[in-house]
Design an enzyme around this catalytic site. Structure first.
Site, PDB file in Angstrom:
ATOM      1  N   SER A 183      -7.615  -5.459  -5.195  1.00 22.62           N
ATOM      2  CA  SER A 183      -8.697  -6.043  -4.402  1.00 22.62           C
ATOM      3  C   SER A 183     -10.018  -5.966  -5.161  1.00 22.62           C
ATOM      4  CB  SER A 183      -8.827  -5.296  -3.070  1.00 22.62           C
ATOM      5  OG  SER A 183      -9.463  -4.042  -3.264  1.00 22.62           O
ATOM      6  N   LEU A 226      10.654 -20.195  -4.638  1.00 17.81           N
ATOM      7  CA  LEU A 226       9.575 -19.414  -4.025  1.00 17.81           C
ATOM      8  C   LEU A 226       8.290 -19.453  -4.854  1.00 17.81           C
ATOM      9  CD1 LEU A 226       9.025 -16.896  -1.894  1.00 17.81           C
ATOM     10  CD2 LEU A 226       9.338 -15.552  -3.961  1.00 17.81           C
ATOM     11  N   HIS A 261       2.398   3.409  -8.943  1.00 26.25           N
ATOM     12  CA  HIS A 261       2.171   1.982  -9.220  1.00 26.25           C
ATOM     13  C   HIS A 261       3.340   1.398 -10.015  1.00 26.25           C
ATOM     14  CE1 HIS A 261      -1.690   2.311  -7.469  1.00 26.25           C
ATOM     15  NE2 HIS A 261      -2.250   2.977  -8.447  1.00 26.25           N
ATOM     16  N   TRP A 266     -12.070  -1.929  -7.886  1.00 31.00           N
ATOM     17  CA  TRP A 266     -12.819  -1.572  -9.104  1.00 31.00           C
ATOM     18  C   TRP A 266     -13.501  -0.218  -8.936  1.00 31.00           C
ATOM     19  CZ3 TRP A 266     -11.554  -4.331 -13.166  1.00 31.00           C
ATOM     20  CH2 TRP A 266     -11.194  -5.674 -13.022  1.00 31.00           C
ATOM     21  N   LEU A 276      -7.038  -4.680   7.381  1.00 25.76           N
ATOM     22  CA  LEU A 276      -6.796  -5.810   6.477  1.00 25.76           C
ATOM     23  C   LEU A 276      -7.391  -5.599   5.082  1.00 25.76           C
ATOM     24  CD1 LEU A 276      -7.213  -8.939   8.788  1.00 25.76           C
ATOM     25  CD2 LEU A 276      -5.110  -7.965   7.857  1.00 25.76           C
ATOM     26  N   ARG A 321     -12.099   2.454  -8.260  1.00 24.74           N
ATOM     27  CA  ARG A 321     -11.163   3.534  -8.630  1.00 24.74           C
ATOM     28  C   ARG A 321     -11.439   4.049 -10.042  1.00 24.74           C
ATOM     29  NH1 ARG A 321      -5.412   2.457  -5.697  1.00 24.74           N
ATOM     30  NH2 ARG A 321      -6.303   1.916  -3.682  1.00 24.74           N
ATOM     31  N   ASP A 345       0.828  -1.211   0.000  1.00 22.71           N
ATOM     32  CA  ASP A 345       0.000   0.000   0.000  1.00 22.71           C
ATOM     33  C   ASP A 345       0.865   1.265   0.000  1.00 22.71           C
ATOM     34  OD1 ASP A 345      -2.324   1.426  -0.035  1.00 22.71           O
ATOM     35  OD2 ASP A 345      -2.884   1.039   2.046  1.00 22.71           O
ATOM     36  N   GLY A 346       0.320   2.334  -0.558  1.00 22.10           N
ATOM     37  CA  GLY A 346       0.991   3.638  -0.489  1.00 22.10           C
ATOM     38  C   GLY A 346       1.582   4.121  -1.799  1.00 22.10           C
ATOM     39  N   ASN A 347       1.271   3.423  -2.885  1.00 27.63           N
ATOM     40  CA  ASN A 347       1.809   3.854  -4.188  1.00 27.63           C
ATOM     41  C   ASN A 347       1.319   5.256  -4.557  1.00 27.63           C
ATOM     42  OD1 ASN A 347       2.855   1.315  -4.358  1.00 27.63           O
ATOM     43  ND2 ASN A 347       1.437   0.565  -5.917  1.00 27.63           N
ATOM     44  N   GLY A 348       0.036   5.495  -4.321  1.00 25.30           N
ATOM     45  CA  GLY A 348      -0.558   6.777  -4.686  1.00 25.30           C
ATOM     46  C   GLY A 348       0.071   7.918  -3.894  1.00 25.30           C
ATOM     47  N   GLU A 359     -12.435  -4.552  -4.191  1.00 24.65           N
ATOM     48  CA  GLU A 359     -12.945  -3.189  -3.936  1.00 24.65           C
ATOM     49  C   GLU A 359     -12.242  -2.150  -4.831  1.00 24.65           C
ATOM     50  OE1 GLU A 359     -12.205  -5.378  -1.379  1.00 24.65           O
ATOM     51  OE2 GLU A 359     -14.350  -5.752  -1.145  1.00 24.65           O
TER      52      GLU A 359
HETATM   53  C1  IPE Z   1      -5.578  -2.677  -0.268  1.00 28.12           C
HETATM   54  O1  IPE Z   1      -5.192  -1.354  -0.424  1.00 28.12           O
HETATM   55  C2  IPE Z   1      -5.524  -3.397  -1.573  1.00 28.12           C
HETATM   56  C3  IPE Z   1      -4.205  -3.553  -2.154  1.00 28.12           C
HETATM   57  C4  IPE Z   1      -3.077  -3.220  -1.627  1.00 28.12           C
HETATM   58  C5  IPE Z   1      -4.204  -4.184  -3.451  1.00 28.12           C
HETATM   59  P1  IPE Z   1      -6.261  -0.182  -0.588  1.00 28.12           P
HETATM   60  O2  IPE Z   1      -5.483   1.069  -0.685  1.00 28.12           O
HETATM   61  O3  IPE Z   1      -7.195  -0.483  -1.701  1.00 28.12           O
HETATM   62  O4  IPE Z   1      -7.065  -0.284   0.775  1.00 28.12           O
HETATM   63  P2  IPE Z   1      -7.977   0.785   1.531  1.00 28.12           P
HETATM   64  O5  IPE Z   1      -8.952   1.294   0.528  1.00 28.12           O
HETATM   65  O6  IPE Z   1      -7.084   1.858   2.023  1.00 28.12           O
HETATM   66  O7  IPE Z   1      -8.589   0.010   2.635  1.00 28.12           O
HETATM   67  C1  IPE Z   2      -1.561   0.275  -3.334  1.00 23.25           C
HETATM   68  O1  IPE Z   2      -1.348   1.641  -3.401  1.00 23.25           O
HETATM   69  C2  IPE Z   2      -1.797  -0.344  -4.677  1.00 23.25           C
HETATM   70  C3  IPE Z   2      -3.188  -0.742  -4.918  1.00 23.25           C
HETATM   71  C4  IPE Z   2      -4.167  -0.687  -4.076  1.00 23.25           C
HETATM   72  C5  IPE Z   2      -3.479  -1.249  -6.224  1.00 23.25           C
HETATM   73  P1  IPE Z   2      -2.551   2.671  -3.389  1.00 23.25           P
HETATM   74  O2  IPE Z   2      -2.930   2.970  -4.780  1.00 23.25           O
HETATM   75  O3  IPE Z   2      -3.656   2.204  -2.531  1.00 23.25           O
HETATM   76  O4  IPE Z   2      -1.838   3.933  -2.753  1.00 23.25           O
HETATM   77  P2  IPE Z   2      -2.452   4.956  -1.705  1.00 23.25           P
HETATM   78  O5  IPE Z   2      -3.020   4.158  -0.579  1.00 23.25           O
HETATM   79  O6  IPE Z   2      -3.518   5.719  -2.434  1.00 23.25           O
HETATM   80  O7  IPE Z   2      -1.299   5.803  -1.315  1.00 23.25           O
HETATM   81 MG    MG Z   3      -4.081   2.427  -0.584  1.00 20.76          MG
END
Ligand code: IPE
Ligand code: IPE
Ligand code: MG
Length: 263
Positions: free
Chosen positions: A82, A148, A54, A86, A212, A88, A37-40, A84
Site C-alpha cells: 500500500s 484469469l 512475506h 513505505w 479496508l 515500514r 494480511d498477516g505475514n508478519g 502507507e
Molecule cells: C494492508 O495491510 C496492505 C496490504 C495487505 C498490502 P497492512 O498490514 O499494511 O494494513 P494496516 O496497517 O494493518 O491497516
Molecule cells: C501483509 O502482511 C503484507 C503486507 C502488508 C505487505 P503484514 O506484513 O501486514 O503482516 P502483519 O499484519 O504485520 O502480521
Molecule cells: Mg498487516
C-alpha cells in the site's frame, strides 16, 4: 497410522473436488479482491523474521491464483503493497520490492501455461527500477493471455487514485472538453486504474483485521466482505472455496427488495 492419514487426505481431496464442482455450478464471483494480511504475525508465531512470512505468503499467492483460475474467477486483485507501507523499515521494504521479481521469474512460465494475464494498479513510477522492470516484463509477456487477470495492487492507495481521477476530470472541465454534468459515476470510474475491470464482487481480508486500509474504496461500494482470522501464509484452497461458498449464500439486493439483483 500413516495409512489412516493417507485415507483421510484422499477423502479430503475428494470432498474438495465435490465442493468445487458444486460451487462451479452456482454463480462464481467475477472479480475477487484480497487484502493479503498477516505475514508478519505468521513469522512471529514461528520466531522467524517478518520477511520469512512475506516469502511464505508468496507461495500462497501462487496457490490461490491457480485455484481462482481453475474456479473460473475472471479477475483477482491482490493487495501487495500500500501507499502507507513505505512507513515500514527499509529492510522490509527492500525485501517486499524484491518479491515481484522473484515471483514472476519463478512462475512466469506457469502463468503463461495457464493463460493468466498479469496486470498492476498503483503508482509504478515510484517503485525501484528492478521491481518495475519485472512487473512490466510480466505484463508485456502475458498481455494476450485470455484466462484469469491477476492484478497486483502495488504501491496502491485508493485515495491517491481518486485524487488523480478527480484532477483529470477537473482539467477536462477547465479545458472545456467535459461538462460539469458529465462528472458522474461512469466518468469517475473511467479514470480509475481499474477502469477496464468490473467492480469486485467479493472482498476477502485475512488475519483478523476488519478494515479496508485504503483499498479500492470506490470499487468496493457493493462488494460482499469476508473477514477471516487465518493468516495469509496459512490461507489455502479450502479457505478460498469456503469464502466462495459463503459468498454464494449471500443475498445481494443492491438496494432493492429482491435478492440476486444485478447492479
Ligand atoms: C494492508 O495491510 C496492505 C496490504 C495487505 C498490502 P497492512 O498490514 O499494511 O494494513 P494496516 O496497517 O494493518 O491497516
Ligand atoms: C501483509 O502482511 C503484507 C503486507 C502488508 C505487505 P503484514 O506484513 O501486514 O503482516 P502483519 O499484519 O504485520 O502480521
Ligand atoms: Mg498487516
Amino acid at each position: 497410522m500413516l495409512k489412516k492419514l493417507m485415507r483421510k487426505k484422499t477423502a479430503d481431496i475428494q470432498l474438495l473436488d465435490e465442493r468445487m464442482e458444486a460451487v462451479k455450478n452456482r454463480q462464481i464471483p467475477n472479480h475477487v479482491a484480497i487484502i493479503m494480511d498477516g505475514n508478519g504475525r505468521w513469522a512471529k508465531q514461528r520466531k522467524m523474521p517478518r520477511i520469512a512470512g512475506h516469502h511464505e505468503g508468496m507461495k500462497t499467492v501462487r496457490q490461490i491464483t491457480n485455484f481462482a483460475n481453475a474456479m473460473g474467477v475472471k479477475a483477482l486483485t491482490l493487495y501487495a503493497f500500500s501507499t502507507e507501507n513505505w512507513k515500514r523499515p527499509r529492510i522490509e521494504i527492500d525485501f517486499l520490492m524484491n518479491l515481484p521479481g522473484e515471483f514472476l521469474n519463478t512462475y512466469l512460465p506457469e502463468l503463461m501455461e495457464k493463460g493468466i494475464k498479469v496486470e498492476m494498479i498503483g503508482d509504478m513510477d515510484a517503485l525501484p527500477s528492478h521491481t518495475k522492470n519485472a512487473i512490466m516484463k510480466a505484463i508485456e509477456q502475458t498481455k494476450d493471455n485470455k484466462g484469469l487477470v491477476l492484478n497486483f495492487a502495488m504501491n496502491y492507495g485508493s485515495r491517491v487514485e481518486l485524487v488523480h481521477a478527480m484532477k483529470e476530470l477537473a482539467e477536462e472541465v477547465a479545458a472545456g472538453t467535459l461538462k460539469v454534468d458529465e462528472v458522474n459515476e461512469s466518468s469517475i470510474g473511467s479514470k480509475l486504474m481499474t477502469a477496464h475491470l468490473p467492480d469486485p464482487d467479493l472482498l476477502i481480508r485475512t488475519s483478523g483485521e476488519v478494515r479496508l486500509s485504503n483499498f479500492m474504496l470506490w470499487q468496493l461500494a457493493y462488494a460482499e466482505f469476508i473477514f477471516t482470522d487465518v493468516l495469509w501464509p496459512d490461507y489455502d484452497e479450502d479457505c478460498f472455496l469456503q469464502a466462495i461458498e459463503v459468498f454464494q449464500k449471500r443475498d445481494r439486493r443492491f438496494g432493492s427488495l429482491e435478492g440476486d439483483q444485478k447492479r
